[in-house]
Every structure is written in C-alpha cells, then in structure tokens.
Design an enzyme around this catalytic site. Structure first.
Site, PDB file in Angstrom:
ATOM      1  N   GLY A  12       0.840  -1.204   0.000  1.00  0.00           N
ATOM      2  CA  GLY A  12       0.000   0.000   0.000  1.00  0.00           C
ATOM      3  C   GLY A  12       0.875   1.255   0.000  1.00  0.00           C
ATOM      4  O   GLY A  12       1.848   1.331   0.735  1.00  0.00           O
ATOM      5  N   ARG A  73       0.698  -4.843  -5.034  1.00  0.00           N
ATOM      6  CA  ARG A  73       0.740  -6.017  -4.151  1.00  0.00           C
ATOM      7  C   ARG A  73       0.978  -7.190  -5.107  1.00  0.00           C
ATOM      8  O   ARG A  73       0.137  -7.470  -5.946  1.00  0.00           O
ATOM      9  CB  ARG A  73      -0.575  -6.177  -3.406  1.00  0.00           C
ATOM     10  CG  ARG A  73      -0.892  -4.985  -2.498  1.00  0.00           C
ATOM     11  CD  ARG A  73      -1.991  -5.312  -1.538  1.00  0.00           C
ATOM     12  NE  ARG A  73      -2.504  -4.145  -0.846  1.00  0.00           N
ATOM     13  CZ  ARG A  73      -1.926  -3.584   0.228  1.00  0.00           C
ATOM     14  NH1 ARG A  73      -0.822  -4.088   0.715  1.00  0.00           N
ATOM     15  NH2 ARG A  73      -2.470  -2.535   0.802  1.00  0.00           N
ATOM     16  N   ASP A 104       5.144  -5.011   5.890  1.00  0.00           N
ATOM     17  CA  ASP A 104       5.592  -6.367   6.240  1.00  0.00           C
ATOM     18  C   ASP A 104       5.677  -7.288   5.026  1.00  0.00           C
ATOM     19  O   ASP A 104       6.604  -8.080   4.907  1.00  0.00           O
ATOM     20  CB  ASP A 104       4.744  -6.962   7.373  1.00  0.00           C
ATOM     21  CG  ASP A 104       3.306  -7.190   6.975  1.00  0.00           C
ATOM     22  OD1 ASP A 104       2.796  -6.423   6.131  1.00  0.00           O
ATOM     23  OD2 ASP A 104       2.675  -8.132   7.491  1.00  0.00           O
ATOM     24  N   THR A 127       4.386   2.464   5.367  1.00  0.00           N
ATOM     25  CA  THR A 127       3.002   1.982   5.443  1.00  0.00           C
ATOM     26  C   THR A 127       2.257   2.876   6.432  1.00  0.00           C
ATOM     27  O   THR A 127       2.830   3.262   7.453  1.00  0.00           O
ATOM     28  CB  THR A 127       2.908   0.516   5.909  1.00  0.00           C
ATOM     29  OG1 THR A 127       1.550   0.245   6.312  1.00  0.00           O
ATOM     30  CG2 THR A 127       3.798   0.202   7.104  1.00  0.00           C
ATOM     31  N   ILE A 128       0.995   3.168   6.135  1.00  0.00           N
ATOM     32  CA  ILE A 128       0.253   4.011   7.085  1.00  0.00           C
ATOM     33  C   ILE A 128      -0.086   3.240   8.361  1.00  0.00           C
ATOM     34  O   ILE A 128      -0.444   3.834   9.367  1.00  0.00           O
ATOM     35  CB  ILE A 128      -1.049   4.579   6.462  1.00  0.00           C
ATOM     36  CG1 ILE A 128      -2.043   3.475   6.113  1.00  0.00           C
ATOM     37  CG2 ILE A 128      -0.743   5.460   5.278  1.00  0.00           C
ATOM     38  CD1 ILE A 128      -3.458   3.998   5.865  1.00  0.00           C
ATOM     39  N   ASP A 129       0.021   1.896   8.318  1.00  0.00           N
ATOM     40  CA  ASP A 129      -0.468   1.069   9.431  1.00  0.00           C
ATOM     41  C   ASP A 129       0.401   1.120  10.692  1.00  0.00           C
ATOM     42  O   ASP A 129      -0.070   0.768  11.777  1.00  0.00           O
ATOM     43  CB  ASP A 129      -0.589  -0.395   8.996  1.00  0.00           C
ATOM     44  CG  ASP A 129      -1.688  -0.600   7.990  1.00  0.00           C
ATOM     45  OD1 ASP A 129      -2.536   0.294   7.844  1.00  0.00           O
ATOM     46  OD2 ASP A 129      -1.699  -1.664   7.335  1.00  0.00           O
ATOM     47  N   ASP A 131       2.616  -0.914  11.588  1.00  0.00           N
ATOM     48  CA  ASP A 131       2.599  -2.249  12.203  1.00  0.00           C
ATOM     49  C   ASP A 131       3.927  -2.985  12.037  1.00  0.00           C
ATOM     50  O   ASP A 131       3.937  -4.201  11.877  1.00  0.00           O
ATOM     51  CB  ASP A 131       1.439  -3.078  11.612  1.00  0.00           C
ATOM     52  CG  ASP A 131       1.523  -3.187  10.105  1.00  0.00           C
ATOM     53  OD1 ASP A 131       2.327  -2.458   9.488  1.00  0.00           O
ATOM     54  OD2 ASP A 131       0.775  -4.001   9.534  1.00  0.00           O
ATOM     55  N   GLY A 172      -6.651  -0.179   9.152  1.00  0.00           N
ATOM     56  CA  GLY A 172      -5.948  -1.019  10.122  1.00  0.00           C
ATOM     57  C   GLY A 172      -6.583  -2.400  10.141  1.00  0.00           C
ATOM     58  O   GLY A 172      -7.447  -2.687  10.951  1.00  0.00           O
ATOM     59  N   ARG A 173      -6.171  -3.238   9.183  1.00  0.00           N
ATOM     60  CA  ARG A 173      -6.750  -4.585   9.033  1.00  0.00           C
ATOM     61  C   ARG A 173      -6.452  -5.463  10.227  1.00  0.00           C
ATOM     62  O   ARG A 173      -7.271  -6.240  10.665  1.00  0.00           O
ATOM     63  CB  ARG A 173      -6.131  -5.273   7.805  1.00  0.00           C
ATOM     64  CG  ARG A 173      -6.932  -5.141   6.566  1.00  0.00           C
ATOM     65  CD  ARG A 173      -6.249  -5.868   5.454  1.00  0.00           C
ATOM     66  NE  ARG A 173      -4.865  -5.385   5.283  1.00  0.00           N
ATOM     67  CZ  ARG A 173      -4.189  -5.434   4.163  1.00  0.00           C
ATOM     68  NH1 ARG A 173      -4.730  -5.980   3.107  1.00  0.00           N
ATOM     69  NH2 ARG A 173      -2.962  -4.979   4.065  1.00  0.00           N
ATOM     70  N   LYS A 215     -23.367  14.282  27.838  1.00  0.00           N
ATOM     71  CA  LYS A 215     -22.745  14.412  26.515  1.00  0.00           C
ATOM     72  C   LYS A 215     -23.831  14.568  25.467  1.00  0.00           C
ATOM     73  O   LYS A 215     -24.867  13.899  25.541  1.00  0.00           O
ATOM     74  CB  LYS A 215     -21.897  13.179  26.208  1.00  0.00           C
ATOM     75  CG  LYS A 215     -20.553  13.205  26.885  1.00  0.00           C
ATOM     76  CD  LYS A 215     -19.547  12.316  26.167  1.00  0.00           C
ATOM     77  CE  LYS A 215     -18.242  12.279  26.938  1.00  0.00           C
ATOM     78  NZ  LYS A 215     -17.131  12.876  26.203  1.00  0.00           N
TER      79      LYS A 215
HETATM   80  O1  F6P Z   1      -1.563  -1.598   4.504  1.00  0.00           O
HETATM   81  C1  F6P Z   1      -2.096  -0.346   4.284  1.00  0.00           C
HETATM   82  C2  F6P Z   1      -3.578  -0.415   4.087  1.00  0.00           C
HETATM   83  O2  F6P Z   1      -4.037   0.887   3.795  1.00  0.00           O
HETATM   84  C3  F6P Z   1      -4.377  -1.020   5.233  1.00  0.00           C
HETATM   85  O3  F6P Z   1      -4.612  -0.125   6.309  1.00  0.00           O
HETATM   86  C4  F6P Z   1      -5.638  -1.418   4.525  1.00  0.00           C
HETATM   87  O4  F6P Z   1      -6.297  -2.461   5.232  1.00  0.00           O
HETATM   88  C5  F6P Z   1      -5.140  -1.896   3.200  1.00  0.00           C
HETATM   89  O5  F6P Z   1      -3.893  -1.239   2.989  1.00  0.00           O
HETATM   90  C6  F6P Z   1      -6.025  -1.638   2.026  1.00  0.00           C
HETATM   91  O6  F6P Z   1      -5.418  -2.195   0.900  1.00  0.00           O
HETATM   92  P1  F6P Z   1      -5.865  -1.936  -0.587  1.00  0.00           P
HETATM   93  O7  F6P Z   1      -5.524  -0.514  -0.932  1.00  0.00           O
HETATM   94  O8  F6P Z   1      -5.065  -2.912  -1.379  1.00  0.00           O
HETATM   95  O9  F6P Z   1      -7.336  -2.162  -0.644  1.00  0.00           O
END
Ligand code: F6P
Length: 323
Positions: A12, A73, A104, A127-129, A131, A172-173, A215
C-alpha cells in the site's frame, strides 16, 4: 564493491514514500552510487521495468503523496518461481544493492529474495499502518493520523449539531495504531481495535452512561479489522439498544493520500538516506527505522515476526479523557 543500487516502493502506498525515494536518489551519488528506480514494486522488478534516477529526476516530489515509482501487491513474489525470477532480474540489471520501501509483505519478500542473490537488500518502513517492529513510526503513519483527525473534527461539528452517535471507521486490518492515535487526538469517546476484544453490550452501556452524564454526541473510532466487524455491522448490532440517532462514516483510502506531514517528510528523508548508507557500508537484510529518536537497523525477519505493542498507557488515557 557497491556501484549501482535500485529503489522500489511496494504494498500500500503511504505519504512520504516520495520523500524517501528522493533521499535515496540524492544520497546515492554522495556515495558514488548510480541509482535506478524500479516501477510498480516487485511486479515491475519481475518485468524489468526500470528507470534511471538522477538527483534531478526527484525534484518537486517531497511534498507529494503516492509514489512516483508506483506500487503493487505482487502475488508472484510469494512463489518460489517469482522469487527466483526477481533475483535474476536484479542481477540482469547489474544492481549491487536494493532499497525496498514498504510494509511487512515487502520485507517478507525482501528476506526471501536476499537468500537467493548476492545483491544486498535494505528496507525502509513505508506503510500508514505503523505495524512494523523496529521503528516507533512508519513513513505515512503520521499523515494518515492527521488526515483522519481532521475528518473527525468535521464529523464532530455535525454530530454535536444533531446530537448523534457516529461510528468512524479508520484503516488497520490487523492493528489499531491509527485508531488509537486518532482516537486520542480527535477526542473520541470510544475506540475499537483488533488487539482488544470488543464487548458490544459494554460499549452500549458506556455510551448510554455518557449521554446520561450530559454528553450531546459521541464518536466511536473503529479500526477496520476489529473483532466485532466493520463499523456498519457494529452500528447495526448496537442501534436497537440505543435511543439515539446514529451515522457511520468510513474514511477508507482518503487516509492514504495527500501531502505528507513535516514529521513524515523528515522521517522519510532520514531513513532513505540511512538505507543507502547501510548498503554503501556493506550491510544487507535489515530495515532502517527510528527508535527513541535514533536511527537503528533491525533484521527483516524481526520486523514482522515480532509484534509491536499498542501503547497501553495511551489506551488508558483515552478512557480517562472521554469522561
Ligand atoms: O496496509 C495499508 C492499508 O491501507 C491497510 O490499512 C488497509 O487495510 C489496506 O492497505 C487496504 O489495501 P488496498 O488498498 O489494497 O485495498
């Protein structure tokens, strides 16, 4: 003797990848190295899709999201035949080193590849995640958090005006780093992350108690990989028990684009340059990262085999501040 290196972005895309490519393309010549860009990540490597990168080819990209090299990918890189072909292409292109920028999946590929070739491979975390073990933050994480936070600021205005409950889904999968950071920075009432089991009854009770406490609106940040499902599923399951109007907002790929923050540009510049330095000094099979303000190198395998923990104190803080 290291003379010619390649650089690719894979998996990604993440804001700041361009700043990292720029750092590689401009640090290479400082070490007397030629730099070649590989388009579309490992997929482009398998096709021999290369472009020479001089310092001028990376002008005016430090502020741009996405990646000028493109990314993919690549399923073929998970097969023995694909890996063998990737090793062959590296040698055919007469590369002595490779900088792989990604997450990863990228480093799993890089680790397998380095077993099949004498070409040195060094990684930079993109990666934005967030992780990956071996760096406090990955390139792109800070921008994604800021983008999601700005979206939540806007949602808060309308939530308050209508006295509504909002479920905001962030990326965030498998990990909840974005959800946690944006939850605290955006003042969310609740966050739901894959690392912590979600009890929908308890969630409903908390929200009811918050409403009873005065609230006027509530924001629940949901990581897309939460064990209770996606934000729409969770909202549907919960809405029966709540006498409150609700809406769902999935932020999705908005979090992946846009200009990188200063923090991401700095990190990308430091790590891109340090990856080249590591190659020039003869190292291979490691990811460069930043831990407690210092640039460190971590073997590829550790970056994905070890689990970087969510900050437990930040989780606790969110609960206190959401009162
Ligand atoms: O790994 C980065 C990410 O943006 C995850 O947060 C998300 O689950 C995934 O990629 C989405 O992937 P794609 O763009 O292939 O649908």
């Amino acid at each position: 003797m290291m003379k010619r290196i390649g650089v690719l972005t894979s998996g990604g895309d993440a804001p700041g990848m361009n700043a990292a490519i720029r750092a590689v393309a401009r640090t290479g010549p400082a070490y007397g190295l030629e730099v070649v860009g590989i388009r579309r990540g490992y997929a482009g490597l398998l096709d021999g899709d290369l472009v020479e990168l001089g310092p001028r080819s990376v002008a005016n990209i430090i502020h741009r999201g996405g990646t000028i090299l493109g990314t993919a990918r690549c399923e073929r890189m998970k097969t023995p035949a694909g890996l063998r072909e990737a090793a062959r292409q590296l040698e055919k292109a007469e590369l002595d080193g490779l900088v792989a920028i990604g997450g990863d999946g990228t480093f799993r590929g890089a680790q397998e590849l380095s077993k099949l070739t004498s070409v040195s491979v060094v990684g930079a975390p993109g990666t934005i995640d967030n992780d990956l073990y071996g760096t406090d933050a990955t390139i792109g994480f800070d921008t994604a958090v800021n983008t999601a936070m700005e979206a939540i600021d806007r949602i808060r205005d309308t939530a308050e005006a209508h006295q509504r409950l909002f479920f905001v889904e962030v990326m965030g999968r498998t990990r909840g780093f974005i959800a946690l950071n944006v939850g605290v920075a955006g003042g969310a009432e609740e966050i739901l992350v894959p690392e912590v089991h979600t009890d929908l009854d308890a969630l409903g009770a908390n929200i009811r108690a918050q409403l009873a406490g005065g609230k006027r609106a509530s924001i629940v940040v949901v990581a897309e990989g939460d064990d209770a499902g996606h934000a729409f599923d969770i909202a549907h399951k919960m809405c029966d028990g709540l006498a409150m109007d609700y809406r769902v907002c999935v932020l999705g790929h908005i979090q992946r684009g846009g200009p990188p923050t200063a923090r991401d540009r700095l990190l990308a510049s430091k790590l891109g340059a340090r990856a080249v330095q590591a190659l020039a000094e003869g190292r291979s099979g490691v990811m460069v990262g930043e831990v407690c303000g210092r640039v460190v190198e971590t073997p590829f395998e550790e970056t994905y085999a070890n689990q970087k923990e969510l900050d437990a104190e930040l989780l606790q803080l969110l609960k206190v501040l959401a009162r």
